[in-house]
Design an enzyme around this catalytic site. Structure first.
Site, PDB file in Angstrom:
ATOM      1  N   HIS A   1       1.083  -1.376  -0.369  1.00 21.01           N
ATOM      2  CA  HIS A   1      -0.338  -0.623   0.131  1.00 21.01           C
ATOM      3  C   HIS A   1       0.835   1.195   0.251  1.00 21.01           C
ATOM      4  CE1 HIS A   1      -3.355  -2.751   2.305  1.00 21.01           C
ATOM      5  NE2 HIS A   1      -3.838  -1.963   0.780  1.00 21.01           N
TER       6      HIS A   1
ATOM      7  N   ARG B   1      -1.387  -6.168  -8.097  1.00 24.93           N
ATOM      8  CA  ARG B   1       0.017  -7.481  -8.104  1.00 24.93           C
ATOM      9  C   ARG B   1       0.422  -8.680  -8.723  1.00 24.93           C
ATOM     10  NH1 ARG B   1      -2.391  -7.560  -2.236  1.00 24.93           N
ATOM     11  NH2 ARG B   1      -4.034  -7.845  -3.673  1.00 24.93           N
TER      12      ARG B   1
ATOM     13  N   LYS C   1     -16.549  -6.661   6.295  1.00 19.39           N
ATOM     14  CA  LYS C   1     -16.015  -8.093   6.974  1.00 19.39           C
ATOM     15  C   LYS C   1     -15.477  -7.673   8.464  1.00 19.39           C
ATOM     16  CE  LYS C   1     -13.186  -7.187   3.076  1.00 19.39           C
ATOM     17  NZ  LYS C   1     -11.846  -6.889   2.641  1.00 19.39           N
TER      18      LYS C   1
ATOM     19  N   SER D   1      -3.745  -7.640   3.336  1.00 17.44           N
ATOM     20  CA  SER D   1      -3.463  -7.714   4.268  1.00 17.44           C
ATOM     21  C   SER D   1      -4.006  -8.813   4.921  1.00 17.44           C
ATOM     22  CB  SER D   1      -4.560  -6.254   3.980  1.00 17.44           C
ATOM     23  OG  SER D   1      -4.150  -5.000   4.095  1.00 17.44           O
TER      24      SER D   1
HETATM   25  O1  PNS Z   1      -8.845  -3.063   0.142  1.00 22.31           O
HETATM   26  P1  PNS Z   1     -10.195  -3.134  -0.583  1.00 22.31           P
HETATM   27  O2  PNS Z   1     -10.941  -3.892   0.939  1.00 22.31           O
HETATM   28  O3  PNS Z   1      -9.498  -4.327  -2.131  1.00 22.31           O
HETATM   29  O4  PNS Z   1     -11.012  -2.090  -1.122  1.00 22.31           O
HETATM   30  C1  PNS Z   1     -12.393  -2.522  -1.734  1.00 22.31           C
HETATM   31  C2  PNS Z   1     -12.734  -1.330  -2.130  1.00 22.31           C
HETATM   32  C3  PNS Z   1     -13.147  -0.274  -0.870  1.00 22.31           C
HETATM   33  C4  PNS Z   1     -12.373   0.420  -3.751  1.00 22.31           C
HETATM   34  C5  PNS Z   1     -14.168  -1.865  -2.762  1.00 22.31           C
HETATM   35  O5  PNS Z   1     -14.945  -2.203  -1.693  1.00 22.31           O
HETATM   36  C6  PNS Z   1     -15.532  -0.309  -2.479  1.00 22.31           C
HETATM   37  O6  PNS Z   1     -14.722   0.869  -3.578  1.00 22.31           O
HETATM   38  N1  PNS Z   1     -16.205  -0.414  -1.868  1.00 22.31           N
HETATM   39  C7  PNS Z   1     -16.684   0.800  -1.343  1.00 22.31           C
HETATM   40  C8  PNS Z   1     -18.380   0.487  -2.084  1.00 22.31           C
HETATM   41  C9  PNS Z   1     -18.829   0.300  -3.723  1.00 22.31           C
HETATM   42  O7  PNS Z   1     -18.132   1.424  -4.222  1.00 22.31           O
HETATM   43  N2  PNS Z   1     -19.039  -0.362  -4.167  1.00 22.31           N
HETATM   44  C10 PNS Z   1     -18.735  -0.513  -5.600  1.00 22.31           C
HETATM   45  C11 PNS Z   1     -17.091  -1.336  -5.662  1.00 22.31           C
HETATM   46  S1  PNS Z   1     -17.705  -1.806  -7.661  1.00 22.31           S
END
Ligand code: PNS
Length: 189
Positions: free
Chosen positions: A19, A92, A43, A130
């Protein structure tokens, strides 16, 4: 340096060296990079949002064009509310691609003006996530080098506190059953 604000959204539970690598790369490309922690992820997190913010604050203190924030609900709505023109996400390995592509296309459907930019962290972090960091740390393994030192320390403090609590509860449980046995012995006599 590009004009405009970019958002780097994620869970950051906990922030890893991958990150941080991406934040450093992104901060060189965009005028301002907003690292945004999702607040109500489904989660059960290991670190509270406040703890994650605190760690990221320390890690990005020297990056003047990096700002931290939290958000709820749709990421595209939050991005619009801060006038972000772009979403930064890390890829990644090929395995990340499918999920990231799906998410980028869904976000584009929701907000066609918001572009997603993918960047690759240094290859030495290509296996770091993570989730794996939490798993290794919870099983007592070393995560030094995979996470910044401040995160390593916080992980150990959190897990030590959890182990101490577990031990206290175990001892309290043993003491209780000993007392119950003793009481049962007295009523029989
Ligand atoms: O670090 P992560 O858990 O892979 O991040 C995922 C994240 C937070 C970027 C994604 O889940 C998100 O944007 N969630 C907010 C809800 C949303 O907009 N969902 C539609 C995404 S297509």
């Amino acid at each position: 340096m590009n004009k405009g604000i970019a958002i780097y959204p994620g869970s950051f539970d906990p922030p890893t060296n991958g990150h941080l690598d991406l934040i450093q790369r992104g901060s060189k490309i965009f005028e301002e990079l907003v690292v945004a922690i999702l607040r109500n992820s489904e989660k059960t997190p290991m670190f509270s949002v406040a703890e994650r913010l605190e760690m990221l604050k320390e890690l990005t203190a020297d990056l003047k064009n990096v700002r931290l924030d939290t958000f709820d609900g749709l990421m595209v709505e939050y991005a619009k509310s801060i006038d972000a023109i772009c979403v930064l996400r890390g890829i990644r390995a090929i395995s990340d691609y499918e999920y990231e592509l799906q998410m980028a296309l869904m976000n584009r459907k929701l907000e066609p003006t918001l572009e997603t930019v993918f960047m690759m962290p240094a290859d030495k972090y290509s296996y770091v996530s993570s989730r794996l960091v939490r798993e290794v740390a919870q099983a007592g393994g070393p995560v030094k080098g995979l996470v910044p030192d401040v995160v390593d320390l916080k992980l150990r403090q959190k897990l030590d506190a959890a182990r101490r609590l577990e031990k206290r509860l175990e001892e309290a449980g043993k003491a209780k059953s000993k007392k119950q046995k003793k009481r049962r012995g007295k009523t029989k006599a």
